[in-house]
Scaffold this motif. Structure first.
Motif, PDB file in Angstrom:
ATOM      1  N   LEU A 187       0.404   9.951  -2.156  1.00 52.14           N
ATOM      2  CA  LEU A 187      -1.035   9.930  -2.713  1.00 52.14           C
ATOM      3  C   LEU A 187      -1.329  10.933  -2.283  1.00 52.14           C
ATOM      4  N   ILE A 188      -1.752  11.296  -1.101  1.00 59.00           N
ATOM      5  CA  ILE A 188      -2.619  12.451  -1.155  1.00 59.00           C
ATOM      6  C   ILE A 188      -1.829  14.104  -0.793  1.00 59.00           C
ATOM      7  N   GLN A 219      10.078  -7.725   0.128  1.00 56.57           N
ATOM      8  CA  GLN A 219       9.606  -6.750  -1.024  1.00 56.57           C
ATOM      9  C   GLN A 219       8.287  -6.917  -1.797  1.00 56.57           C
ATOM     10  N   SER A 220       7.820  -8.557  -1.373  1.00 59.11           N
ATOM     11  CA  SER A 220       6.503  -8.421  -1.974  1.00 59.11           C
ATOM     12  C   SER A 220       5.637  -7.800  -0.937  1.00 59.11           C
ATOM     13  N   ASP A 221       5.762  -8.032   0.997  1.00 59.60           N
ATOM     14  CA  ASP A 221       5.357  -7.439   2.024  1.00 59.60           C
ATOM     15  C   ASP A 221       4.808  -5.649   1.499  1.00 59.60           C
ATOM     16  N   ILE A 222       6.499  -4.931   0.478  1.00 61.48           N
ATOM     17  CA  ILE A 222       6.245  -4.099   0.310  1.00 61.48           C
ATOM     18  C   ILE A 222       5.320  -3.565  -0.730  1.00 61.48           C
ATOM     19  N   GLU A 223       5.195  -4.009  -1.844  1.00 59.76           N
ATOM     20  CA  GLU A 223       4.565  -4.219  -2.657  1.00 59.76           C
ATOM     21  C   GLU A 223       2.643  -4.161  -2.550  1.00 59.76           C
ATOM     22  N   ALA A 224       2.991  -5.219  -1.294  1.00 62.88           N
ATOM     23  CA  ALA A 224       0.812  -4.991  -0.819  1.00 62.88           C
ATOM     24  C   ALA A 224       1.108  -3.928  -0.072  1.00 62.88           C
ATOM     25  N   GLY A 225       1.591  -3.702   1.079  1.00 65.13           N
ATOM     26  CA  GLY A 225       0.992  -2.241   0.934  1.00 65.13           C
ATOM     27  C   GLY A 225       0.908  -1.210   0.551  1.00 65.13           C
ATOM     28  N   ARG A 226       1.057  -1.112  -0.597  1.00 62.82           N
ATOM     29  CA  ARG A 226       1.061   0.064  -1.806  1.00 62.82           C
ATOM     30  C   ARG A 226       0.303  -0.393  -2.032  1.00 62.82           C
ATOM     31  N   MET A 227      -0.405  -1.616  -3.144  1.00 62.48           N
ATOM     32  CA  MET A 227      -1.883  -1.866  -3.219  1.00 62.48           C
ATOM     33  C   MET A 227      -2.558  -1.634  -1.907  1.00 62.48           C
ATOM     34  N   LEU A 228      -2.302  -2.001  -0.813  1.00 61.67           N
ATOM     35  CA  LEU A 228      -3.863  -1.906  -0.052  1.00 61.67           C
ATOM     36  C   LEU A 228      -3.769  -0.128   0.373  1.00 61.67           C
ATOM     37  N   ALA A 229      -2.676  -0.010   0.947  1.00 65.58           N
ATOM     38  CA  ALA A 229      -2.920   1.727   0.775  1.00 65.58           C
ATOM     39  C   ALA A 229      -3.661   2.195  -0.379  1.00 65.58           C
ATOM     40  N   SER A 230      -2.690   2.070  -1.801  1.00 64.16           N
ATOM     41  CA  SER A 230      -3.994   2.759  -2.929  1.00 64.16           C
ATOM     42  C   SER A 230      -5.237   2.949  -2.645  1.00 64.16           C
ATOM     43  N   MET A 232      -6.903   1.706   0.022  1.00 63.68           N
ATOM     44  CA  MET A 232      -7.448   2.537   1.512  1.00 63.68           C
ATOM     45  C   MET A 232      -7.305   3.993   0.985  1.00 63.68           C
ATOM     46  N   VAL A 233      -6.989   4.739   0.331  1.00 62.12           N
ATOM     47  CA  VAL A 233      -6.672   6.391   0.422  1.00 62.12           C
ATOM     48  C   VAL A 233      -7.988   6.409  -0.845  1.00 62.12           C
ATOM     49  N   ALA A 234      -8.438   5.648  -1.788  1.00 62.96           N
ATOM     50  CA  ALA A 234      -9.591   5.305  -2.672  1.00 62.96           C
ATOM     51  C   ALA A 234     -11.070   5.425  -1.965  1.00 62.96           C
ATOM     52  N   ARG A 235     -10.843   4.631  -0.703  1.00 65.25           N
ATOM     53  CA  ARG A 235     -11.951   4.632  -0.193  1.00 65.25           C
ATOM     54  C   ARG A 235     -12.217   6.010   0.820  1.00 65.25           C
ATOM     55  N   LEU A 236     -10.761   6.608   0.807  1.00 71.55           N
ATOM     56  CA  LEU A 236     -11.354   7.326   1.974  1.00 71.55           C
ATOM     57  C   LEU A 236     -12.177   8.645   1.146  1.00 71.55           C
ATOM     58  N   HIS A 237     -12.035   9.054  -0.316  1.00 73.14           N
ATOM     59  CA  HIS A 237     -12.390   9.955  -0.662  1.00 73.14           C
ATOM     60  C   HIS A 237     -13.993   9.544  -0.438  1.00 73.14           C
ATOM     61  N   GLY A 238     -14.356   8.458  -0.112  1.00 73.30           N
ATOM     62  CA  GLY A 238     -15.920   8.596  -0.291  1.00 73.30           C
ATOM     63  C   GLY A 238     -15.994   8.754   1.272  1.00 73.30           C
ATOM     64  N   ASP A 239     -15.567   9.154   2.203  1.00 74.51           N
ATOM     65  CA  ASP A 239     -15.979   9.834   3.506  1.00 74.51           C
ATOM     66  C   ASP A 239     -15.447  11.199   3.501  1.00 74.51           C
ATOM     67  N   PRO A 240     -16.573  11.286   4.003  1.00 73.98           N
ATOM     68  CA  PRO A 240     -17.139  12.921   4.141  1.00 73.98           C
ATOM     69  C   PRO A 240     -16.051  14.309   5.005  1.00 73.98           C
ATOM     70  N   GLU A 241     -16.095  13.234   6.256  1.00 70.34           N
ATOM     71  CA  GLU A 241     -15.440  14.663   7.107  1.00 70.34           C
ATOM     72  C   GLU A 241     -13.540  14.090   6.396  1.00 70.34           C
ATOM     73  N   PHE A 242     -13.658  12.818   6.006  1.00 65.70           N
ATOM     74  CA  PHE A 242     -11.733  13.614   4.737  1.00 65.70           C
ATOM     75  C   PHE A 242     -11.987  14.027   4.214  1.00 65.70           C
ATOM     76  N   GLN A 243     -13.102  14.768   3.532  1.00 66.85           N
ATOM     77  CA  GLN A 243     -12.738  15.277   2.188  1.00 66.85           C
ATOM     78  C   GLN A 243     -13.043  16.695   2.700  1.00 66.85           C
ATOM     79  N   ARG A 244     -13.355  17.202   4.114  1.00 70.53           N
ATOM     80  CA  ARG A 244     -13.789  18.763   4.400  1.00 70.53           C
ATOM     81  C   ARG A 244     -12.004  18.702   4.947  1.00 70.53           C
TER      82      ARG A 244
END
Length: 263
Positions: A187-188, A219-230, A232-244
């Protein structure tokens, strides 16, 4: 779709892709140091961008499929079916993906991006990807501990693509940490190189699929990993240090040496 499997297996596995029920609360769980082992981390003094309190992964995901449910049976059927891939090229690819740094995973993203991604060529991007891996442990460990789902290889001697080790008995299966890393990286990197979306997300998808091929996740572990990672990345975009760091990484990637890989 993984080649060489019967259509019935895919029909069964598709049942495991349904959304999990949400839980309103989760019990606090201690950090799981063993999560580091399967990710094969490189030594670092870095920390991630997120703190445990920033994100309630267990509540977001809800529980894994019950063993006797249709989705649970589909998970088990898919595990059994993919054991037939032992020794095939796809099996060997899964072995390489197991080591996300030194194996084939990071190189796969570089090939897809057409850029030499590395500690020397793109230092800020490389550090950002490493910090994302650390965030996966922060975000992914609590739901692992909370649901404590045994891995599919436990209780049988069917082939898996990595050596069976004692940590596999205690490091839970749901969600898949490797998948979280792979999907978050995809995603990033897609955000940094949007013209390369198809290849980058294909690489991200393969990292997750490799966990099922390997036999270390359902397989459901993998789907859960994708959901949680998505999330997480959305949440990271609210972090100023990550944005820099993301802004600097975009410039680095644009100037990085070109890289081409055989098809």
């Amino acid at each position: 779709m993984i080649q060489g499997l019967r259509p019935a297996a895919f029909a069964a596995a598709a049942l495991s892709l349904a959304a999990c029920a949400m839980l309103p609360q989760r019990a606090p769980a201690p950090a799981d140091a063993s999560l580091a082992a399967p990710l094969n981390p490189i030594p670092t003094k870095l920390t991630g961008y997120l703190a445990t309190a920033d994100f309630d992964g267990a509540a977001l995901l809800g529980p894994p499929p019950a063993e006797g449910s249709l989705r649970g049976q589909a998970d088990r059927a898919y595990f059994n079916e993919t054991r037939a891939l032992a020794g095939t090229p796809r099996w060997n690819h899964a072995i390489r993906d197991n080591d996300i740094w030194g194996g084939g995973a990071l190189k796969g993203y570089a090939c897809a991006a057409g850029k030499d991604i590395g500690e020397k060529t793109t230092p800020t991007l490389y550090r950002l990807l490493h910090r994302i891996e650390l965030d996966v442990r922060t975000v992914g460990t609590p739901p692992k501990n909370h649901y404590n789902r045994a891995r599919p290889l436990i209780g049988n001697d069917l082939p898996v693509c990595v050596p069976r080790e004692d940590w596999m008995k205690t490091n839970a299966s749901y969600p898949s940490g490797h998948t979280m890393v792979g999907w978050a990286w995809g995603l990033i990197l897609t955000e940094l190189a949007p013209a390369r979306t198809d290849g980058l997300m294909a690489a991200a998808k393969e990292v997750g699929e490799s966990r099922a091929v390997c036999g270390v996740h359902y397989q459901s572990d993998i789907e859960a990993g994708r959901m949680l990672a998505s999330a997480m990345v959305a949440r990271l975009h609210g972090d100023p240090e990550f944005q820099r760091d993301l802004t600097t990484a975009r410039r680095e990637l644009a100037k990085a040496p070109a890289m081409s890989c055989p098809a």
